[in-house]
Scaffold this active site. Structure first.
Site, PDB file in Angstrom:
ATOM      1  N   HIS A  72       0.827  -1.315   0.024  1.00  0.00           N
ATOM      2  CA  HIS A  72      -0.013  -0.091   0.031  1.00  0.00           C
ATOM      3  C   HIS A  72       0.889   1.246   0.002  1.00  0.00           C
ATOM      4  O   HIS A  72       1.911   1.381   0.787  1.00  0.00           O
ATOM      5  CB  HIS A  72      -0.759  -0.028   1.254  1.00  0.00           C
ATOM      6  CG  HIS A  72      -1.938  -0.874   1.228  1.00  0.00           C
ATOM      7  ND1 HIS A  72      -2.830  -1.262   2.044  1.00  0.00           N
ATOM      8  CD2 HIS A  72      -2.101  -1.986   0.230  1.00  0.00           C
ATOM      9  CE1 HIS A  72      -3.770  -2.092   1.711  1.00  0.00           C
ATOM     10  NE2 HIS A  72      -3.339  -2.626   0.673  1.00  0.00           N
ATOM     11  N   TYR A 202      -8.716   4.460   8.586  1.00  0.00           N
ATOM     12  CA  TYR A 202      -8.837   4.743  10.117  1.00  0.00           C
ATOM     13  C   TYR A 202      -9.953   5.851  10.047  1.00  0.00           C
ATOM     14  O   TYR A 202      -9.776   6.988   9.639  1.00  0.00           O
ATOM     15  CB  TYR A 202      -7.481   5.355  10.578  1.00  0.00           C
ATOM     16  CG  TYR A 202      -6.344   4.358  10.452  1.00  0.00           C
ATOM     17  CD1 TYR A 202      -5.621   4.151   9.446  1.00  0.00           C
ATOM     18  CD2 TYR A 202      -5.967   3.818  11.728  1.00  0.00           C
ATOM     19  CE1 TYR A 202      -4.547   3.144   9.190  1.00  0.00           C
ATOM     20  CE2 TYR A 202      -4.899   2.935  11.698  1.00  0.00           C
ATOM     21  CZ  TYR A 202      -4.107   2.562  10.617  1.00  0.00           C
ATOM     22  OH  TYR A 202      -3.161   1.588  10.644  1.00  0.00           O
ATOM     23  N   PRO A 294      -2.705  -0.852  18.977  1.00  0.00           N
ATOM     24  CA  PRO A 294      -2.164  -1.282  17.676  1.00  0.00           C
ATOM     25  C   PRO A 294      -2.615  -0.035  16.712  1.00  0.00           C
ATOM     26  O   PRO A 294      -2.478  -0.088  15.419  1.00  0.00           O
ATOM     27  CB  PRO A 294      -3.308  -2.320  17.427  1.00  0.00           C
ATOM     28  CG  PRO A 294      -4.281  -2.365  18.512  1.00  0.00           C
ATOM     29  CD  PRO A 294      -3.896  -1.471  19.612  1.00  0.00           C
ATOM     30  N   LYS A 298       2.504  -0.774  14.949  1.00  0.00           N
ATOM     31  CA  LYS A 298       3.925  -0.841  15.370  1.00  0.00           C
ATOM     32  C   LYS A 298       4.562  -1.918  15.967  1.00  0.00           C
ATOM     33  O   LYS A 298       5.652  -2.069  16.035  1.00  0.00           O
ATOM     34  CB  LYS A 298       4.450   0.535  16.030  1.00  0.00           C
ATOM     35  CG  LYS A 298       4.339   1.974  15.316  1.00  0.00           C
ATOM     36  CD  LYS A 298       5.622   2.164  14.513  1.00  0.00           C
ATOM     37  CE  LYS A 298       5.324   2.930  13.421  1.00  0.00           C
ATOM     38  NZ  LYS A 298       4.776   2.289  12.033  1.00  0.00           N
ATOM     39  N   TYR A 386       4.421   6.309  10.202  1.00  0.00           N
ATOM     40  CA  TYR A 386       3.713   5.108   9.879  1.00  0.00           C
ATOM     41  C   TYR A 386       4.355   4.276   9.125  1.00  0.00           C
ATOM     42  O   TYR A 386       4.331   2.928   9.286  1.00  0.00           O
ATOM     43  CB  TYR A 386       2.422   5.678   9.346  1.00  0.00           C
ATOM     44  CG  TYR A 386       1.540   4.572   9.062  1.00  0.00           C
ATOM     45  CD1 TYR A 386       0.607   4.373  10.017  1.00  0.00           C
ATOM     46  CD2 TYR A 386       1.440   3.994   7.903  1.00  0.00           C
ATOM     47  CE1 TYR A 386      -0.539   3.399   9.637  1.00  0.00           C
ATOM     48  CE2 TYR A 386       0.374   2.904   7.592  1.00  0.00           C
ATOM     49  CZ  TYR A 386      -0.635   2.553   8.691  1.00  0.00           C
ATOM     50  OH  TYR A 386      -1.370   1.637   8.490  1.00  0.00           O
TER      51      TYR A 386
HETATM   52  C1  PHB Z   1      -4.404  -5.151  10.679  1.00  0.00           C
HETATM   53  O1  PHB Z   1      -4.554  -5.332   9.583  1.00  0.00           O
HETATM   54  O2  PHB Z   1      -4.625  -6.123  11.597  1.00  0.00           O
HETATM   55  C2  PHB Z   1      -3.742  -4.031  11.318  1.00  0.00           C
HETATM   56  C3  PHB Z   1      -3.634  -2.872  10.456  1.00  0.00           C
HETATM   57  C4  PHB Z   1      -3.315  -1.713  10.923  1.00  0.00           C
HETATM   58  C5  PHB Z   1      -3.242  -1.285  12.091  1.00  0.00           C
HETATM   59  C6  PHB Z   1      -3.517  -2.250  13.097  1.00  0.00           C
HETATM   60  C7  PHB Z   1      -4.038  -3.653  12.694  1.00  0.00           C
HETATM   61  O3  PHB Z   1      -3.071  -0.243  12.672  1.00  0.00           O
END
Ligand code: PHB
Length: 408
Positions: A72, A202, A294, A298, A386
């Site tokens: 991505h 998000y 999460p 990270k 990120y």
């Molecule tokens: C996930 O795909 O499990 C995932 C992706 C991004 C995050 C947390 C979990 O910030």
């Protein structure tokens, strides 16, 4: 048993460490209290930073990830019903990769076993001893016989997660623990459905945070902020989809594609750091030393960065008898760890609903989101963190792994 580096825990940290040591001709034994099936089947997060991907590529364990991972170039932050893309690749030249943690584990277990590495699964009663001597030891009991075994090591790596025995083996007078608990958790699901979005979303919503991630063209990973005491029994599949649709909704009529929920659970959220990450001949790596919520994606990446630093430091010791890098291990890791803690806490604060927030606080939160998505300076900072900050390791050390080794 005798080994150079005894590794407690076959998660990403322990397995990658063992792999990196092997590439330098350094012997290790991994012990793990769960079974192989369990570690390869437990659903965790799944976002890899560029440096984690590069590490896997340069050490020959990336073939399946390159085929099955999703690369991505950006993420979307959604608030007030509108999506705003952060173009990570444009801003940093880096990409992020969606590839589940248990897939990384499968690849690393296979690589270790293919190279005749030793991983002892399903052990009981692991304990650490004689850390202050030149022969620190790990004791455990075999699953089948219940008999006690002892591994005499030069060094021990505690890669056994937040609840493992390694961190408590550092005397309390020596370590300081920093902790922050959040009053919410994440309800995560795996759903059989095609992707609803080409990139992660998000979403900040007054009902709470939601995240749209993916696993494959057929399986999607989605999360909802829930109360920390909430129980999964309270969440029927219908309720989960309804809540996700509400929180992800945008003014342009975006709809999530729904499908059967094949797995669901709730995880709590905390930030935690243990300082120092080392004591005498014990080195902690990954969740044994630090936890992040999460939201910044990270956790796995920090574990991989720790063991890169540790594997390099151990290599310097065995090759050159140079103990300098080992002595600096904790300081080196903690500089990066604290920045990831900062970023994870920032993302968590910015994106979640906080019950204690006043209307003023809520407006500040929206202004933060507006700023980070409209200012190039601010979005560059988010993108840089990120995509992952650099690991403090000499450039190209992995390429030099052919260097002949000084044996004991
Ligand atoms: C996930 O795909 O499990 C995932 C992706 C991004 C995050 C947390 C979990 O910030």
């Amino acid at each position: 048993m005798r080994t150079q580096v005894g590794i407690i825990g076959a998660g990403p940290a322990g397995l990658m460490l063992s792999h990196l040591l092997h590439l330098q001709g350094i012997d290790s034994i991994i012990i793990e209290n769960r079974s192989r099936e369990e570690i390869e089947g437990t659903i965790r997060a799944g976002l890899l930073e560029q440096c984690t991907v590069d590490l896997m590529k340069s050490t020959g364990v990336a073939q399946r990830m390159m085929r099955e991972g999703h690369f991505h170039e950006g993420i979307e932050l959604r608030f007030k019903g509108k999506g705003h893309r952060i173009n990570i690749h444009d801003l940093t030249g880096k990409k992020v990769t969606v590839y589940a943690q248990h897939e990384v584990i499968k690849d690393l277990v296979q690589a270790r076993l293919d190279a005749d590495g030793t991983i002892i699964f399903s052990v009981h009663d692991t304990s650490l001893h004689d850390l202050e001597t030149t022969q620190p030891t790990i004791r455990f009991k075999w699953e089948e016989t219940g008999e006690q075994e002892e591994i005499i090591c030069d060094y021990i790596a505690g890669c056994d997660g937040f609840h493992g025995p390694s961190r408590p083996a550092i005397p309390e007078t020596v370590r300081k623990e920093y902790q922050k608990k959040y009053p919410f958790g994440w309800l995560g699901i795996l759903a059989e459905a095609p992707p609803s979005s080409p990139e992660l979303i998000y979403a900040n919503h007054e009902r709470g945070f939601a995240l749209v991630s993916t696993r494959s063209p057929e399986i999607q990973r989605l999360y909802l902020q829930v109360d920390q005491n909430d129980k999964i029994e309270n969440w029927s599949d219908e309720r989960i989809w309804e809540e996700l649709q509400l929180r992800i909704a945008s003014h342009d009529g975006f709809k999530l594609i729904e499908g059967p929920v094949i797995q669901k659970n709730i995880v709590s959220m905390r930030s935690f750091v243990c300082d120092p990450m080392q004591y005498e001949r014990l080195f902690l790596a990954g969740d044994a030393a630090h936890i992040v919520p999460p939201t910044g994606a990270k956790g796995l990446n920090l574990a991989m960065a720790d063991v890169q630093v540790l594997a390099h430091a151990l290599g310097e010791f065995y090759r050159e008898r140079n103990r300098g890098f080992l002595q600096n291990y904790s300081d080196t890791c903690l500089r990066r760890v604290w920045k990831a803690e900062r970023f994870s806490s920032y993302m968590t604060t910015m994106l979640h609903r906080h019950d204690e927030h006043t209307p003023f606080d809520q407006q500040i939160q929206l202004a933060e989101l507006d700023y980070v998505t409209s200012s190039r300076a601010s979005s560059t900072s988010l993108a840089e963190n990120y995509a992952g900050l650099p690991v403090e390791c000499p450039k190209d050390w992995i390429k030099k792994l052919e260097t002949p080794l000084l044996k004991n």
